[in-house]
Scaffold this active site. Structure first.
Site, PDB file in Angstrom:
ATOM      1  N   ALA A 149      15.943   9.139   1.657  1.00 46.34           N
ATOM      2  CA  ALA A 149      14.915   8.098   1.646  1.00 46.34           C
ATOM      3  C   ALA A 149      13.851   8.355   2.710  1.00 46.34           C
ATOM      4  O   ALA A 149      12.647   8.210   2.466  1.00 46.34           O
ATOM      5  CB  ALA A 149      15.558   6.728   1.855  1.00 46.34           C
ATOM      6  N   TYR A 150      14.297   8.756   3.888  1.00 51.22           N
ATOM      7  CA  TYR A 150      13.362   9.057   4.975  1.00 51.22           C
ATOM      8  C   TYR A 150      12.476  10.246   4.615  1.00 51.22           C
ATOM      9  O   TYR A 150      11.241  10.186   4.739  1.00 51.22           O
ATOM     10  CB  TYR A 150      14.148   9.335   6.253  1.00 51.22           C
ATOM     11  CG  TYR A 150      13.305   9.719   7.445  1.00 51.22           C
ATOM     12  CD1 TYR A 150      12.545   8.769   8.105  1.00 51.22           C
ATOM     13  CD2 TYR A 150      13.288  11.038   7.911  1.00 51.22           C
ATOM     14  CE1 TYR A 150      11.768   9.116   9.210  1.00 51.22           C
ATOM     15  CE2 TYR A 150      12.524  11.384   9.011  1.00 51.22           C
ATOM     16  CZ  TYR A 150      11.760  10.429   9.657  1.00 51.22           C
ATOM     17  OH  TYR A 150      11.005  10.782  10.740  1.00 51.22           O
ATOM     18  N   ALA A 151      13.088  11.318   4.141  1.00 50.41           N
ATOM     19  CA  ALA A 151      12.332  12.527   3.823  1.00 50.41           C
ATOM     20  C   ALA A 151      11.394  12.316   2.646  1.00 50.41           C
ATOM     21  O   ALA A 151      10.288  12.879   2.614  1.00 50.41           O
ATOM     22  CB  ALA A 151      13.293  13.683   3.540  1.00 50.41           C
ATOM     23  N   LYS A 154       8.295  10.785   3.940  1.00 56.38           N
ATOM     24  CA  LYS A 154       7.505  11.754   4.698  1.00 56.38           C
ATOM     25  C   LYS A 154       6.850  12.776   3.767  1.00 56.38           C
ATOM     26  O   LYS A 154       5.782  13.311   4.062  1.00 56.38           O
ATOM     27  CB  LYS A 154       8.388  12.453   5.732  1.00 56.38           C
ATOM     28  CG  LYS A 154       8.831  11.541   6.871  1.00 56.38           C
ATOM     29  CD  LYS A 154       7.628  10.967   7.617  1.00 56.38           C
ATOM     30  CE  LYS A 154       8.045  10.218   8.866  1.00 56.38           C
ATOM     31  NZ  LYS A 154       6.862   9.705   9.620  1.00 56.38           N
TER      32      LYS A 154
END
Length: 241
Positions: A149-151, A154
């Site tokens: 989810a973070y990547a 980004k």
């Protein structure tokens, strides 16, 4: 003419290192922070102790009114804006199958919407010859479990950069992203035991975590007047990816 930089997320971690480095480069710095006033004042004091100029301004990067006010403060205090570094970020880790969607929304509100709001205001206000620098992550290449989810958010930021760079043709404003590898910050250490930290540090051929100063050096290069680097994502990870 003195250059002026806005650094969101500038009160701690990589953002603070960036603020201190740009101040050491001779720029006046406006440190944007989300809520930790003590950390923001400490960051300003560190810049001033080293002979630089800085002020802290509270702003939620996902709120367009707050971001506009942040830029207003920079223009009123220092006369304009030349460099914008959007280092504000939220990271919540978890497998795709288990991630709470409220956590997803919270991350993306800051990391994607916030990046867009800041970039939009920067596109309107950065002076000719300036620089806009966003933050991605080397996990877009490393593909580490629990970082999906973070990547993914980004990755959206990486796409934003080269498109905006082309839209700003004729103004000599560069737009780039910096993609740090594992870096020794509170954000990185949160929730990790020592064995996990050592395993991740060993992914780099240099066999260590990055430091906030490692990342700040690259931001300093990208923030230079009339840089030839434009529309790029620069991976700073010690060779891990």
């Amino acid at each position: 003419m003195e250059r002026v930089a806005i650094v969101t997320g500038g009160s701690r971690g990589i953002g603070r290192a960036v603020a201190e480095r740009l101040a050491a480069d001779g720029q006046a710095v406006v440190i944007g922070y989300a809520g930790n006033e003590v950390a923001a004042k400490t960051a300003v004091a560190a810049v001033e102790a080293a002979g630089g100029r800085a002020v802290a301004v509270r702003a939620d990067v996902a709120e367009e009114g707050a971001v506009a006010a942040l830029f207003d403060a920079a223009e009123q205090r220092y006369g304009g804006v030349d460099v914008v570094v959007n280092a504000a970020g939220v990271m919540v880790l978890g497998p795709v199958a288990q991630l709470d969607l409220d956590d997803l929304d919270r991350m993306w509100r800051t990391n994607v919407r916030g990046a867009f709001v800041v970039a939009r205001e920067a596109a309107r206000r950065v002076r000719e010859g300036g620089a806009i620098i966003n933050f991605s992550t080397s996990v877009t290449r490393l593909s580490l479990p629990t970082y999906a989810a973070y990547a993914a958010g980004k990755g959206a930021v990486e796409v934003l950069g080269p498109i905006l760079a082309k839209e700003l043709r004729g103004r000599r404003v560069t737009v780039n992203s910096v993609a740090p590898g594992p870096t020794a910050t509170d954000l990185f250490f949160d929730g990790k035991d020592q064995a996990t930290v050592e395993r991740i540090a060993g992914m780099s051929p240099l066999e260590r975590l990055g430091t906030p100063d490692d990342i700040a050096k690259v931001v300093s290069l990208l923030a230079a007047r009339d840089s030839w680097v434009n529309g790029q994502t620069v991976f700073v990870n010690g060779g891990a990816a």
